[in-house]
Design an enzyme around this catalytic site. Structure first.
Site, PDB file in Angstrom:
ATOM      1  N   GLU A   1      -6.663 -20.037  18.755  1.00 42.30           N
ATOM      2  CA  GLU A   1      -7.812 -19.281  19.277  1.00 42.30           C
ATOM      3  C   GLU A   1      -9.027 -20.192  19.475  1.00 42.30           C
ATOM      4  O   GLU A   1      -9.918 -19.880  20.261  1.00 42.30           O
ATOM      5  CB  GLU A   1      -8.169 -18.104  18.363  1.00 42.30           C
TER       6      GLU A   1
ATOM      7  N   GLU B   1       4.741 -42.015  14.255  1.00 35.21           N
ATOM      8  CA  GLU B   1       5.676 -40.955  13.889  1.00 35.21           C
ATOM      9  C   GLU B   1       6.482 -41.361  12.653  1.00 35.21           C
ATOM     10  O   GLU B   1       6.624 -40.579  11.705  1.00 35.21           O
ATOM     11  CB  GLU B   1       6.589 -40.641  15.080  1.00 35.21           C
TER      12      GLU B   1
ATOM     13  N   LYS C   1      14.579 -37.813  15.949  1.00 37.96           N
ATOM     14  CA  LYS C   1      13.224 -38.041  15.394  1.00 37.96           C
ATOM     15  C   LYS C   1      12.573 -36.718  15.016  1.00 37.96           C
ATOM     16  O   LYS C   1      12.034 -36.559  13.917  1.00 37.96           O
ATOM     17  CB  LYS C   1      12.382 -38.792  16.434  1.00 37.96           C
TER      18      LYS C   1
ATOM     19  N   HIS D   1      -6.476 -13.568  17.042  1.00 37.43           N
ATOM     20  CA  HIS D   1      -6.977 -13.863  15.704  1.00 37.43           C
ATOM     21  C   HIS D   1      -6.022 -13.367  14.629  1.00 37.43           C
ATOM     22  O   HIS D   1      -5.473 -12.280  14.792  1.00 37.43           O
ATOM     23  CB  HIS D   1      -8.348 -13.178  15.550  1.00 37.43           C
TER      24      HIS D   1
ATOM     25  N   CYS E   1      13.922 -38.681  20.790  1.00 40.89           N
ATOM     26  CA  CYS E   1      13.228 -37.394  20.573  1.00 40.89           C
ATOM     27  C   CYS E   1      13.964 -36.448  19.622  1.00 40.89           C
ATOM     28  O   CYS E   1      13.345 -35.892  18.705  1.00 40.89           O
ATOM     29  CB  CYS E   1      13.053 -36.649  21.892  1.00 40.89           C
TER      30      CYS E   1
ATOM     31  N   TYR F   1       3.355 -44.666  19.534  1.00 42.23           N
ATOM     32  CA  TYR F   1       4.045 -43.415  19.231  1.00 42.23           C
ATOM     33  C   TYR F   1       5.007 -43.568  18.051  1.00 42.23           C
ATOM     34  O   TYR F   1       4.935 -42.854  17.063  1.00 42.23           O
ATOM     35  CB  TYR F   1       4.907 -42.983  20.417  1.00 42.23           C
TER      36      TYR F   1
ATOM     37  N   CYS G   1      16.862 -40.159  24.310  1.00 41.71           N
ATOM     38  CA  CYS G   1      16.287 -38.909  23.804  1.00 41.71           C
ATOM     39  C   CYS G   1      17.227 -38.210  22.826  1.00 41.71           C
ATOM     40  O   CYS G   1      16.830 -37.852  21.721  1.00 41.71           O
ATOM     41  CB  CYS G   1      15.951 -37.988  24.972  1.00 41.71           C
TER      42      CYS G   1
END
Ligand code: NDP
Length: 449
Positions: A443, A182, A51, A438, A48, A178, A43
């Site tokens: 939303e 990516e 990346k 908003h 992670c 993945y 990681c």
């Protein structure tokens, strides 16, 4: 006095191993952790963290373009790969240092060499030293799979991709999961010509069909090329240093400057000596553990990717924590694997939690699907013809939301909050009862029809 050198000896200082080590030490255990490469594991060092920093860096390509529509006179900009690469690697060094400090603060001894198991309570270090411990924890993570094809040695994996000397002008990415999606986004934004090649007919198997179709369509519109049902046959290195990727009967070979294998990750167990303690493996070659992370050898536990349950950092961290609390904290804890959110940091990103539509239909029979297919406000002004898609899957019998899946700007940031609601078992009516914030993209979660 204990008969052992340590209460706990951990092999692997990645996400799971580090969490287990420091929590066990905080519970009063005498702990050592062996790491043959760098503290932080996949990681932090080659996953992670670097990346995500590249994803941020890549996104500027679009932001700079869009800025002109928002009134900014942006001159033509050039991208400097070595500068980004070196900055990212410096950040990785910094975080690695912090991990080391955290372990040190908890009095965990870090042994910077390879350790292999020699029995239920013993390990041997690369230097030859034998060490005993009452409990062993295997947290050696995963390792990229490279298909066994002639010329595979000319390709790289996610281990090397962060260190490239120069940006490839043309890159072929093998795989459709993945890492493939990516890095397809990252390299495309940096200006490389990207071809993604997968052995099957799809990308991101297991993700919601409409969501992955949307990513495919947006990626193709951006100019990323795809070749499906195309297993690698061989890679040839040409005289000028470029590579020729042969895909059997699936069309002409592709000429490129780099090949990135993103064809899955397997448990990292080679030469680890698990047979000396009769540690059983699953059919897929992962360490078999029970729901308290214990292997078939009573004194040996395993957490993280090496057990191949869910290959995600936060899951490994939870497993490490649960192990340490159970074994050293007198607090038996089991990891709850339900509703684990995940995201693919593609361009745009996608994210999901809970059941996808097909799965829910199979398991629940009667379901209701709500969706919102919209062009984010920012994209409209930027003239960017990319639509976001949010989907909500509900159990028709109870109105309970059993899955939320989305693709669009900041999808992962938005999904984390939706994951709390899905995990808590909220109903569609409860989403609807919440007033919209908003104007946001999020939303749409409370406005879905
Ligand atoms: P994935 O499992 O996501 O995808 C592997 C891809 O490679 C699939 O498209 C699969 O094809 C193909 N493939 C598998 N084996 C072979 C083979 N022998 N030859 C050719 N193609 C093959 O793997 P990744 O490497 O992308 O990532 C590994 C894991 O790391 C992920 O599963 C994920 O858990 C984790 N990860 C998570 C990230 C995140 O959370 N954002 C980011 C990166 C990694 P097929 O279509 O047949 O399935």
């Amino acid at each position: 006095m204990s008969d052992y050198d340590y209460d706990l000896f951990v092999i692997g200082a990645g996400s799971g191993g580090v969490r287990a080590s420091r929590v066990a030490a905080a519970h009063g255990a005498k702990v050592a952790v062996a790491e043959e490469y760098r503290v932080g594991g996949t990681c932090v060092i080659r996953g992670c963290v670097p990346k995500k920093l590249l994803v941020y860096g890549a996104h500027f390509a679009e932001d700079i373009k869009d800025a002109r529509q928002f009134g900014w006179n942006v001159p033509d900009c050039a991208f400097d790969w070595p500068r980004l690469r070196d900055n990212v690697l410096r950040e990785v060094d910094r975080i690695e240092g912090l991990y080391g400090e955290t372990l040190g603060n908890q009095k965990v001894e870090i042994i910077r060499e390879r350790a292999v198991v020699t029995g239920p309570h013993s390990v041997k270090l690369a230097s030859g030293k034998e060490i005993t411990a009452k409990t062993l924890l295997i947290a050696t993570g995963g390792w990229p799979v490279v298909p066994d094809v002639p010329g595979a040695e000319h390709g790289i994996t996610s281990n090397e991709v962060f260190h490239l000397e120069a940006l490839p002008k043309r890159i072929v990415i093998a795989g459709g999961g993945y890492i493939a999606n990516e890095f397809a986004g990252i390299f495309h934004q940096f200006g490389s010509h990207v071809t993604l090649v997968n052995r099957s007919e799809t990308i991101l198997r297991g993700y919601d069909e409409q969501i992955r179709d949307r990513l495919l369509q947006i990626s193709m519109t951006k100019g990323i090329q795809f070749r499906f049902n195309a297993p690698f046959e061989k890679i040839e290195k040409q005289e000028d240093g470029s590579l020729l990727v042969h895909l059997g009967d699936n069309g002409p070979p592709i000429e490129c400057d780099a090949v990135l294998f993103a064809t899955g990750r397997r448990p990292n167990l080679d030469g680890l000596g698990l047979e000396t303690a009769q540690v059983e493996l699953t059919e897929k070659g992962a360490i078999k553990v029970d729901d308290e992370n214990r292997t078939s050898c009573a004194s040996i536990y395993a957490v993280g990717d090496v057990t191949d349950r869910i290959q995600l950092t936060p899951v490994a961290i939870r497993e490490g924590q649960a192990f340490a609390d159970t074994v050293f904290g007198n607090k038996p804890t089991k990891v709850d694997y339900s509703c684990v959110p995940s995201a693919v940091f593609s361009h745009p990103p996608l994210a999901g939690v809970g059941m996808i539509e097909a799965e829910a239909r199979n398991k629940l029979g009667s379901i209701k699907v709500y969706s919102s297919d919209f062009r984010p406000m920012k994209n409209v002004l930027a003239g960017r013809n990319e639509r976001a898609l949010y989907k909500m899957i509900c159990d028709a019998a109870t109105d309970r939301v059993v899955g939320v899946h989305m693709i669009g700007p900041d999808a992962a940031e938005i999904l984390q909050v939706a994951a709390v609601a899905v995990k808590a078992g909220l109903t569609k009516a409860q989403f609807d009862a919440t007033v919209a914030l908003h104007p946001t993209m999020a939303e749409e979660l409370v406005l879905m029809k």
